[in-house]
Design a protein around this motif. Sequence first.
Motif, mmCIF file in Angstrom:
data_model
loop_
_atom_site.group_PDB
_atom_site.id
_atom_site.type_symbol
_atom_site.label_atom_id
_atom_site.label_comp_id
_atom_site.label_asym_id
_atom_site.label_seq_id
_atom_site.Cartn_x
_atom_site.Cartn_y
_atom_site.Cartn_z
ATOM 1 N N ARG A 181 38.125 51.942 42.163
ATOM 2 C CA ARG A 181 39.572 51.908 42.025
ATOM 3 C C ARG A 181 40.068 50.629 42.673
ATOM 4 O O ARG A 181 39.550 50.194 43.696
ATOM 5 C CB ARG A 181 40.210 53.103 42.729
ATOM 6 C CG ARG A 181 39.841 54.426 42.112
ATOM 7 C CD ARG A 181 40.555 55.539 42.794
ATOM 8 N NE ARG A 181 40.183 55.656 44.187
ATOM 9 C CZ ARG A 181 40.760 56.510 45.026
ATOM 10 N NH1 ARG A 181 41.751 57.274 44.590
ATOM 11 N NH2 ARG A 181 40.382 56.591 46.275
ATOM 12 N N VAL A 182 41.095 50.063 42.090
ATOM 13 C CA VAL A 182 41.589 48.787 42.591
ATOM 14 C C VAL A 182 43.106 48.815 42.474
ATOM 15 O O VAL A 182 43.653 49.394 41.539
ATOM 16 C CB VAL A 182 40.955 47.649 41.755
ATOM 17 C CG1 VAL A 182 41.958 46.632 41.354
ATOM 18 C CG2 VAL A 182 39.794 47.033 42.471
ATOM 19 N N ASN A 183 43.785 48.200 43.431
ATOM 20 C CA ASN A 183 45.244 48.201 43.370
ATOM 21 C C ASN A 183 45.731 47.067 42.472
ATOM 22 O O ASN A 183 45.192 45.965 42.498
ATOM 23 C CB ASN A 183 45.799 48.033 44.780
ATOM 24 C CG ASN A 183 47.292 48.251 44.832
ATOM 25 O OD1 ASN A 183 48.029 47.715 44.020
ATOM 26 N ND2 ASN A 183 47.729 49.059 45.769
ATOM 27 N N GLN A 184 46.757 47.340 41.713
ATOM 28 C CA GLN A 184 47.256 46.361 40.752
ATOM 29 C C GLN A 184 47.687 45.054 41.404
ATOM 30 O O GLN A 184 47.589 43.991 40.800
ATOM 31 C CB GLN A 184 48.456 46.976 40.041
ATOM 32 C CG GLN A 184 48.603 46.522 38.635
ATOM 33 C CD GLN A 184 49.935 46.966 38.053
ATOM 34 O OE1 GLN A 184 50.449 46.311 37.204
ATOM 35 N NE2 GLN A 184 50.467 48.068 38.540
ATOM 36 N N ALA A 185 48.162 45.125 42.652
ATOM 37 C CA ALA A 185 48.660 43.912 43.296
ATOM 38 C C ALA A 185 47.545 42.940 43.636
ATOM 39 O O ALA A 185 47.805 41.765 43.868
ATOM 40 C CB ALA A 185 49.415 44.277 44.564
ATOM 41 N N TYR A 186 46.325 43.416 43.697
ATOM 42 C CA TYR A 186 45.211 42.562 44.105
ATOM 43 C C TYR A 186 44.371 42.140 42.918
ATOM 44 O O TYR A 186 43.176 41.868 43.049
ATOM 45 C CB TYR A 186 44.331 43.303 45.120
ATOM 46 C CG TYR A 186 45.090 43.594 46.382
ATOM 47 C CD1 TYR A 186 45.780 44.784 46.533
ATOM 48 C CD2 TYR A 186 45.149 42.660 47.412
ATOM 49 C CE1 TYR A 186 46.506 45.034 47.681
ATOM 50 C CE2 TYR A 186 45.864 42.906 48.553
ATOM 51 C CZ TYR A 186 46.541 44.100 48.684
ATOM 52 O OH TYR A 186 47.263 44.348 49.819
ATOM 53 N N VAL A 187 45.018 42.000 41.775
ATOM 54 C CA VAL A 187 44.278 41.781 40.537
ATOM 55 C C VAL A 187 45.076 40.829 39.652
ATOM 56 O O VAL A 187 46.307 40.864 39.622
ATOM 57 C CB VAL A 187 44.074 43.164 39.861
ATOM 58 C CG1 VAL A 187 44.385 43.125 38.409
ATOM 59 C CG2 VAL A 187 42.706 43.688 40.141
ATOM 60 N N VAL A 188 44.368 39.936 38.978
ATOM 61 C CA VAL A 188 45.025 39.063 38.010
ATOM 62 C C VAL A 188 44.564 39.491 36.629
ATOM 63 O O VAL A 188 43.358 39.610 36.385
ATOM 64 C CB VAL A 188 44.627 37.588 38.272
ATOM 65 C CG1 VAL A 188 45.017 36.742 37.095
ATOM 66 C CG2 VAL A 188 45.287 37.080 39.519
ATOM 67 N N GLY A 189 45.485 39.721 35.696
ATOM 68 C CA GLY A 189 45.116 40.110 34.344
ATOM 69 C C GLY A 189 44.872 38.879 33.503
ATOM 70 O O GLY A 189 45.723 37.992 33.422
ATOM 71 N N THR A 190 43.703 38.779 32.865
ATOM 72 C CA THR A 190 43.458 37.650 31.989
ATOM 73 C C THR A 190 43.786 38.065 30.561
ATOM 74 O O THR A 190 44.078 39.218 30.286
ATOM 75 C CB THR A 190 41.984 37.230 32.040
ATOM 76 O OG1 THR A 190 41.196 38.310 31.567
ATOM 77 C CG2 THR A 190 41.567 36.885 33.452
#
Lengths: 112, 232
Positions: free
Chosen positions: B132-141
């Motif tokens: 699981r990963v938080n959306q704020a710590y992720v960049v969508g390509t």
Amino acid sequence: MVKGREGERVRLYVRGTILGYKRSKANQYPNTSLIQIEGVNTKEEVAWYAGKRLAYIYKAKVKKDGSHYRCIWGKVSRSHGNSGVVRAKFTSNLPPKSMGDRVRVFMYPSNI
Amino acid sequence: MAPRKTPVVSRNPQLIRGVGKYSRSKMYHKRGLWAIKAKNGGVFPKHDPKPKAASTAEKVSKFYPADDIKVPLPNKRKAKPTKLRASITPGTVLIILAGRFKGKRVVFLKQLTSGLLLVTGPFKVNGVPLRRVNQAYVVGTSTKVDISGVNVDKFDDKYFAKAAEKKNKKGEGEFFEADKEEKNELPQDKKDDQKTVDAALIKSIEAVPDLKSYLAARFSLKAGMKPHELVF
């Protein structure tokens, strides 16, 4: 864990320089620091960095939590002036010896 | 009295504690007392009281609070999962920005009810398990992988909860032995889940040229790269 690339150095932060405290000619306000982010030269470009987290990392003689490295966390709060300098607030005020030192500007909390 | 089958719901919402929205006459109309009366010929229906079962003499408690206790306002707030960014759709390749797997490019599967994103490496490709990963710590390509062959229905937040630890009785001898049991082995069914999810994914990944090595490589900022100008 797949052993392919362990210890690979990835830089996921932008380099920044601590310029000093927010100040007028004869007074300074140490609760806010001014940061120069590499590659950011106009106040329109700063909009991307608003809210991003900052870390000032420094070394100390005494080991704390098993490490000689310590960190002060902060956030980019707003732009400062027209040329890409940025104001930042940290959990505790930055020490004066940090002026001119490196700060890491992370890419999170991300909005892309 | 027999226990009520439906819970008591007030038709009179509270504006402020102690002040209802509707007046007495309005509430009379809302409760339909006029209809009950009309059915009963203009008079409110009366039931003969049921014979009371002989109850043992209840001792009235000597203690009661000195001041009136205020009833707290009911809280009907329901938390929603965080709004998913438009750039993140099932099958998107994400770049993780922080944590153990920082820089890894990873496939997004679905958003869980807690708002966290369910993500997998796939494990064979870059070592990132179902996580699981938080959306704020992720960049969508903008790179998308076809995940129509993957069934993610069985994964939810409870799947990732920590297993309840057995309480060890504290004893001098057992203290040293307890360390040996600390090694947390992943249960075999979680490993199998990983394999089934990844099997379908890897097929669709290998269909696209270079995608596998793309996912295996880590993202890093290099000299001269400005994130505010990058198009992901």
